[in-house]
Design a protein around this motif. Structure first.
Motif, PDB file in Angstrom:
ATOM      1  N   VAL A   3       2.642  -0.203  -4.275  1.00  0.00           N
ATOM      2  CA  VAL A   3       1.531   0.655  -4.676  1.00  0.00           C
ATOM      3  C   VAL A   3       0.408   0.439  -3.673  1.00  0.00           C
ATOM      4  N   GLU A   4      -0.578   1.333  -3.686  1.00  0.00           N
ATOM      5  CA  GLU A   4      -1.602   1.284  -2.641  1.00  0.00           C
ATOM      6  C   GLU A   4      -2.566   0.108  -2.769  1.00  0.00           C
ATOM      7  N   GLY A   5      -3.005  -0.174  -3.990  1.00  0.00           N
ATOM      8  CA  GLY A   5      -4.037  -1.188  -4.124  1.00  0.00           C
ATOM      9  C   GLY A   5      -3.922  -2.005  -5.389  1.00  0.00           C
ATOM     10  N   ARG A   6      -4.861  -2.908  -5.553  1.00  0.00           N
ATOM     11  CA  ARG A   6      -4.854  -3.813  -6.696  1.00  0.00           C
ATOM     12  C   ARG A   6      -4.979  -3.064  -8.019  1.00  0.00           C
ATOM     13  N   GLU A  44      -2.851  -2.501   0.034  1.00  0.00           N
ATOM     14  CA  GLU A  44      -4.235  -2.372   0.509  1.00  0.00           C
ATOM     15  C   GLU A  44      -4.377  -1.122   1.378  1.00  0.00           C
ATOM     16  N   ASP A  81      -4.030  -0.043  -8.758  1.00  0.00           N
ATOM     17  CA  ASP A  81      -2.747   0.597  -9.062  1.00  0.00           C
ATOM     18  C   ASP A  81      -1.775  -0.432  -9.657  1.00  0.00           C
ATOM     19  N   ALA A  82      -1.729  -1.607  -9.034  1.00  0.00           N
ATOM     20  CA  ALA A  82      -0.813  -2.649  -9.505  1.00  0.00           C
ATOM     21  C   ALA A  82      -1.171  -3.102 -10.919  1.00  0.00           C
ATOM     22  N   TYR A  86       1.196  -4.655  -3.694  1.00  0.00           N
ATOM     23  CA  TYR A  86       0.228  -3.651  -3.264  1.00  0.00           C
ATOM     24  C   TYR A  86      -0.059  -3.798  -1.782  1.00  0.00           C
TER      25      TYR A  86
END
Length: 283
Positions: free
Chosen positions: A120-123, A148, A125-126, A146
């Motif tokens: 996933v793209e970032g924290r 970042e 999202d996670a 993720y």
């Protein structure tokens, strides 16, 4: 001594209810998943009035039904009534559900991590994926990492080296035609890893928008000018502190705290995450 088969009065006792099965009563508590038997509609309880219950299915569609009989939980008939009536069965009737709506597996230890991954793209999202699908992913042994930012996806895939038994599912924000995200996804799809990588996304600028605005008492998420950093703009529009990154982090915790199950998320995110889970577990 002979047995007098005519000696017993067959009409004595409670003969009207003899052989009849008592249907249990269940409280229509929020997020309880039930099926309306006549229509086959299955969904989670999102609202209860005096005489009606509103059910929301996995696709975000809702329907209202009268409370009472005619409902099923795990295939077993129940009578639904408003919460707080002291039924004795309550929300614990039937098998428990995870936040994603799937059946919970009792006392199941987390599996050893499988080779496949979900990126996933970032924290944020996670954390959202963990909140709703965490129980399912632990049972399946799927790890979420993720990046970042989607700009790092190609490097992450090169390091991971996807293959037939090492699939990667990728959840991308703002995956719409013409966006930077869509160009990156198309390039990777044409590359050497394309056959073992599935990139899916939602249309929102940020995963915050995948949380239904009604959970925050909003009719819709505010529209933020393109020259304003989106998360700071959201905080400002909502009257929340937005001076620094710590304020943004607190805003996200506030939003995440409203998410209790899949019923709190937009269908455009739900379907994509479930597709990714199916992809990485189908090795």
């Amino acid at each position: 001594m002979s047995f007098d088969r005519y000696g017993q009065d067959v009409l004595s006792g409670d003969w009207r209810s003899a052989g009849k099965r008592e249907v249990p009563v269940a409280e229509a508590v929020r997020d309880l998943v039930v099926e309306e038997a006549a229509s086959g509609w299955c969904g989670a309880v999102v609202r209860v009035e005096n005489r009606t219950v509103e059910l929301e299915d996995r696709h975000g569609r809702t329907r209202v039904f009268p409370l009472g009989g005619g409902f099923l939980i795990d295939g077993e008939p129940v009578v639904l009534q408003p919460p707080g009536k002291g039924t004795g069965t309550g929300s614990g009737h039937g098998r428990a559900r995870t936040a994603s709506g799937s059946f919970a597996v009792d006392n199941a230890p987390a599996r050893v991590a499988q080779a496949s991954r979900i990126f996933v793209e970032g924290r944020h999202d996670a954390e959202l994926v963990e909140r709703v699908w965490g129980d399912d992913l632990r049972v399946e042994g799927v790890v979420v990492e993720y990046l970042e930012g989607v700009d790092h996806l190609a490097d992450a895939l090169a390091e991971f080296s996807p293959g037939p038994t090492r699939r990667v599912g990728v959840l991308v924000d703002h995956l719409v035609p013409g966006s930077k995200e869509s160009r990156i996804a198309n390039e990777i799809g044409r590359g050497t890893h394309g056959g073992h990588v599935l990139i899916l996304g939602h249309p929102y600028v940020d995963v915050w928008q995948a949380v239904k605005p009604s959970r925050l008492g909003l009719e819709a998420w505010p529209v933020i000018p393109r020259n304003v950093e989106w998360k700071h703009g959201i905080c400002q529009a909502l009257g929340w502190p937005h001076r620094d990154q710590a304020d943004v982090a607190r805003a996200w915790k506030r939003i995440l705290g409203t998410v209790r199950s899949y019923a709190d998320l937009e269908p455009s995110l739900l379907g994509r995450v479930e597709q990714l889970i199916d992809f990485v577990t189908g090795v």
